[in-house]
Write an enzyme that holds these catalytic residues in place. Structure first.
Site, mmCIF file in Angstrom:
data_model
loop_
_atom_site.group_PDB
_atom_site.id
_atom_site.type_symbol
_atom_site.label_atom_id
_atom_site.label_comp_id
_atom_site.label_asym_id
_atom_site.label_seq_id
_atom_site.Cartn_x
_atom_site.Cartn_y
_atom_site.Cartn_z
ATOM 1 N N LYS A 58 57.633 92.883 42.931
ATOM 2 C CA LYS A 58 57.251 91.701 42.163
ATOM 3 C C LYS A 58 56.813 92.019 40.740
ATOM 4 O O LYS A 58 56.662 91.112 39.927
ATOM 5 C CB LYS A 58 56.161 90.912 42.905
ATOM 6 N N SER A 274 57.949 94.064 55.271
ATOM 7 C CA SER A 274 59.239 93.483 54.864
ATOM 8 C C SER A 274 60.246 94.593 54.534
ATOM 9 O O SER A 274 61.454 94.384 54.633
ATOM 10 C CB SER A 274 59.082 92.501 53.700
HETATM 11 N N1 PMP Z 1 58.582 91.349 50.633
HETATM 12 C C1 PMP Z 1 57.346 91.293 50.109
HETATM 13 C C2 PMP Z 1 56.292 92.221 50.662
HETATM 14 C C3 PMP Z 1 57.060 90.351 49.111
HETATM 15 O O1 PMP Z 1 55.810 90.288 48.597
HETATM 16 C C4 PMP Z 1 58.081 89.497 48.657
HETATM 17 C C5 PMP Z 1 57.757 88.448 47.627
HETATM 18 N N2 PMP Z 1 57.219 87.267 48.183
HETATM 19 C C6 PMP Z 1 59.357 89.590 49.229
HETATM 20 C C7 PMP Z 1 59.564 90.543 50.208
HETATM 21 C C8 PMP Z 1 60.480 88.651 48.854
HETATM 22 O O2 PMP Z 1 60.919 88.765 47.522
HETATM 23 P P1 PMP Z 1 61.468 87.498 46.755
HETATM 24 O O3 PMP Z 1 60.300 86.607 46.448
HETATM 25 O O4 PMP Z 1 62.095 88.054 45.518
HETATM 26 O O5 PMP Z 1 62.459 86.799 47.637
#
Ligand code: PMP
Length: 314
Positions: A58, A274
């Site tokens: 991010k 994630s």
């Molecule tokens: N994984 C994590 C740990 C995140 O903080 C985020 C952001 N919300 C994402 C995945 C997903 O990324 P994006 O917002 O670009 O879809």
């Protein structure tokens, strides 16, 4: 659409010194042991986004949003940057906000991990904790209301702000093309705001249209994959492009939990939840190939989740 449409030249007119110049250029790490049962002509790589200064993917959209806001005159005169966040975007805003002298106000669900809350408070962000049961959608609705009420706030709105996905078009995607010498065949990313998937896929589709871009999401509305959204039951982000995402793969929380231990022990990667989900999706894609180069985004590392004991036993 070309790069210049995103005001690349103007954006680069802001000197990228200090922390900001270390955003991006993250390593592409091969998964070797986890792929030992696959065809030897299939390679799987993790784009290790925790190498960014704020510790996650991010940093890219946060910095791009801040740069665009400065150029547009939205920040300055003591205006505070406001956004809702499940944690990582807030950490990135607070990091660059501190470095650039921009005050930051964040709405986030009250059940965000204690590590995240401590990091955000230490970086000096004003925190407004929202109903845990309402999750990230609830935090977004509260941010919207605050933006109406408080003239001292500028609402960055990561869910609808095109500078979010454009950051990935401008940096994540070109890095992947360069790091794979254009050999990438499959791109895998999870959906949160969808900025990572959308921006990277748009660039890949333009430059290397043969590359398959594959989105994944949690398999159920209530899940443990922090940072990701189950799109069918969520408020759809304005930047979400369903034609690009197609039918996202579905990853089970349980499978991602198990993968955390395997990534740590078999690859030496202390990944966040994630990232582990991304490994599950990427290995599923790779298992169906005879040859190919699969690249998956690993958004962050495990350190911020250590208080969640359920993650670290498997
Ligand atoms: N994984 C994590 C740990 C995140 O903080 C985020 C952001 N919300 C994402 C995945 C997903 O990324 P994006 O917002 O670009 O879809």
């Amino acid at each position: 659409m070309t790069l210049l449409d995103f005001r690349l030249t103007e954006t680069h007119a802001i000197p990228l010194d200090g922390l900001a110049q270390h955003v991006g250029a993250t390593p592409l790490i091969p998964l070797r042991r986890l792929t030992s049962n696959l065809s030897p002509r299939v390679k799987v790589f993790a784009k290790a986004e925790w190498f960014n200064p704020g510790g996650s993917v991010k940093d890219r959209p946060a910095l791009n949003i801040i740069q665009n806001a400065i150029l547009d005159g939205d920040l300055g005169d003591g205006k505070r940057l406001l956004d809702s966040t499940s944690g990582n975007m807030g950490i990135s805003y607070a990091t660059f906000g501190a470095a650039l002298g921009i005050p930051v106000t964040l709405t986030l669900p009250a059940n965000a991990s204690p590590e995240r809350i401590s990091i955000l408070r230490t970086l000096g962000a004003e925190l407004i904790l929202t109903d845990a049961l309402e999750g990230s959608d609830g935090a977004m609705l509260v941010a919207r209301e605050l933006a109406e009420k408080r003239p001292d706030l500028w609402y960055a709105n990561q869910y609808d702000n095109p500078a979010n996905w454009q950051a990935h078009y401008l940096s994540t995607a070109p890095e992947i093309v360069q790091q794979t010498n254009g050999q990438i065949t499959h791109f895998v990313a999870g959906l949160g705001t969808s900025g990572t998937f959308t921006g990277t896929s748009r660039y890949l589709n333009e430059l290397l249209p043969q590359v398959k871009t594959i989105a994944f999401q949690p398999n159920a509305p209530f899940h443990g994959l922090e940072g990701l959204k189950h799109m069918p039951s969520a408020i759809l982000p304005g930047i979400y492009d369903p034609t690009l995402a197609g039918n996202p793969l579905e990853v089970q929380t349980e499978a991602a939990h198990k993968m955390i231990g395997r990534l740590a022990r078999e690859e030496g990667l202390f990944a966040g939840i994630s990232s582990a989900a991304a490994a599950v999706a990427a290995l599923q894609v790779a298992s169906e190939l005879d040859e190919g180069v699969v690249v998956a985004i690993f958004p962050d590392a495990g350190y911020k989740y250590l208080s969640d004991k359920s993650l670290w036993e498997g």
